[in-house]
Design a protein around this motif. Sequence first.
Motif, PDB file in Angstrom:
ATOM      1  N   LEU A  30       0.556  -1.022  -0.199  1.00  0.00           N
ATOM      2  CA  LEU A  30      -0.127  -0.037   0.241  1.00  0.00           C
ATOM      3  C   LEU A  30       0.753   1.044  -0.392  1.00  0.00           C
ATOM      4  N   PRO A  31       0.406   2.367  -0.751  1.00  0.00           N
ATOM      5  CA  PRO A  31       1.467   3.216  -0.775  1.00  0.00           C
ATOM      6  C   PRO A  31       1.393   3.767   0.734  1.00  0.00           C
ATOM      7  N   ASP A  32       1.213   3.641   1.973  1.00  0.00           N
ATOM      8  CA  ASP A  32       2.067   4.223   3.441  1.00  0.00           C
ATOM      9  C   ASP A  32       2.682   2.912   3.742  1.00  0.00           C
ATOM     10  N   GLY A  33       2.996   1.837   2.385  1.00  0.00           N
ATOM     11  CA  GLY A  33       4.074   1.290   3.167  1.00  0.00           C
ATOM     12  C   GLY A  33       3.778   0.102   4.282  1.00  0.00           C
ATOM     13  N   SER A  34       2.488  -0.290   3.937  1.00  0.00           N
ATOM     14  CA  SER A  34       2.251  -1.433   4.751  1.00  0.00           C
ATOM     15  C   SER A  34       1.463  -2.631   3.927  1.00  0.00           C
ATOM     16  N   VAL A  35       1.229  -3.377   4.692  1.00  0.00           N
ATOM     17  CA  VAL A  35       1.748  -4.953   3.738  1.00  0.00           C
ATOM     18  C   VAL A  35       0.525  -5.975   3.576  1.00  0.00           C
ATOM     19  N   VAL A  36       0.008  -6.119   2.281  1.00  0.00           N
ATOM     20  CA  VAL A  36      -1.245  -6.887   2.658  1.00  0.00           C
ATOM     21  C   VAL A  36      -0.860  -8.233   1.770  1.00  0.00           C
ATOM     22  N   ALA A  37      -1.177  -9.323   2.892  1.00  0.00           N
ATOM     23  CA  ALA A  37      -0.341 -10.710   2.711  1.00  0.00           C
ATOM     24  C   ALA A  37      -1.323 -11.478   1.173  1.00  0.00           C
ATOM     25  N   PRO A  38      -0.961 -11.813   0.473  1.00  0.00           N
ATOM     26  CA  PRO A  38      -1.393 -12.424  -0.283  1.00  0.00           C
ATOM     27  C   PRO A  38      -2.731 -12.990  -0.097  1.00  0.00           C
ATOM     28  N   HIS A  39      -3.874 -13.223  -0.251  1.00  0.00           N
ATOM     29  CA  HIS A  39      -5.667 -13.549  -0.119  1.00  0.00           C
ATOM     30  C   HIS A  39      -5.783 -14.453  -1.840  1.00  0.00           C
ATOM     31  N   ARG A  40      -4.708 -15.514  -2.518  1.00  0.00           N
ATOM     32  CA  ARG A  40      -5.047 -16.401  -3.491  1.00  0.00           C
ATOM     33  C   ARG A  40      -6.082 -17.332  -3.107  1.00  0.00           C
ATOM     34  N   ALA A  41      -7.095 -18.178  -3.476  1.00  0.00           N
ATOM     35  CA  ALA A  41      -7.119 -19.302  -2.692  1.00  0.00           C
ATOM     36  C   ALA A  41      -6.617 -20.227  -2.987  1.00  0.00           C
ATOM     37  N   ALA A  42      -6.625 -21.186  -1.693  1.00  0.00           N
ATOM     38  CA  ALA A  42      -5.522 -22.030  -2.294  1.00  0.00           C
ATOM     39  C   ALA A  42      -6.199 -23.148  -2.976  1.00  0.00           C
ATOM     40  N   VAL A  43      -5.245 -24.000  -4.203  1.00  0.00           N
ATOM     41  CA  VAL A  43      -5.329 -24.892  -5.176  1.00  0.00           C
ATOM     42  C   VAL A  43      -5.440 -26.089  -4.738  1.00  0.00           C
ATOM     43  N   ALA A  44      -6.441 -26.613  -4.623  1.00  0.00           N
ATOM     44  CA  ALA A  44      -6.091 -28.429  -4.760  1.00  0.00           C
ATOM     45  C   ALA A  44      -5.037 -28.845  -5.325  1.00  0.00           C
ATOM     46  N   ALA A  45      -4.181 -30.115  -4.082  1.00  0.00           N
ATOM     47  CA  ALA A  45      -3.326 -30.317  -5.010  1.00  0.00           C
ATOM     48  C   ALA A  45      -3.562 -32.314  -6.059  1.00  0.00           C
TER      49      ALA A  45
END
Length: 62
Positions: free
Chosen positions: A47-62
């Motif tokens: 984000l512009p303020d330097g904070s981070v948003v963790a990845p939130h992609r749905a997990a793919v079944a193996a």
Amino acid sequence: MCRHIPVCPDADSPDRERSHVIAAHPDQGWSLLCNGVVLFDDTGMLLPDGSVVAPHRAAVAA
């Protein structure tokens, strides 16, 4: 940053990813959005303020 209509969501909005891409670097795995957010291919964000948003992609079944 946004100068078009309709205006893109702010970087603080829950729907910030809907913002327009103004610089795409798929070879490096990131894009700069109109609201100043750096969006990574794994769905993580800087984000512009330097904070981070963790990845939130749905997990793919193996």
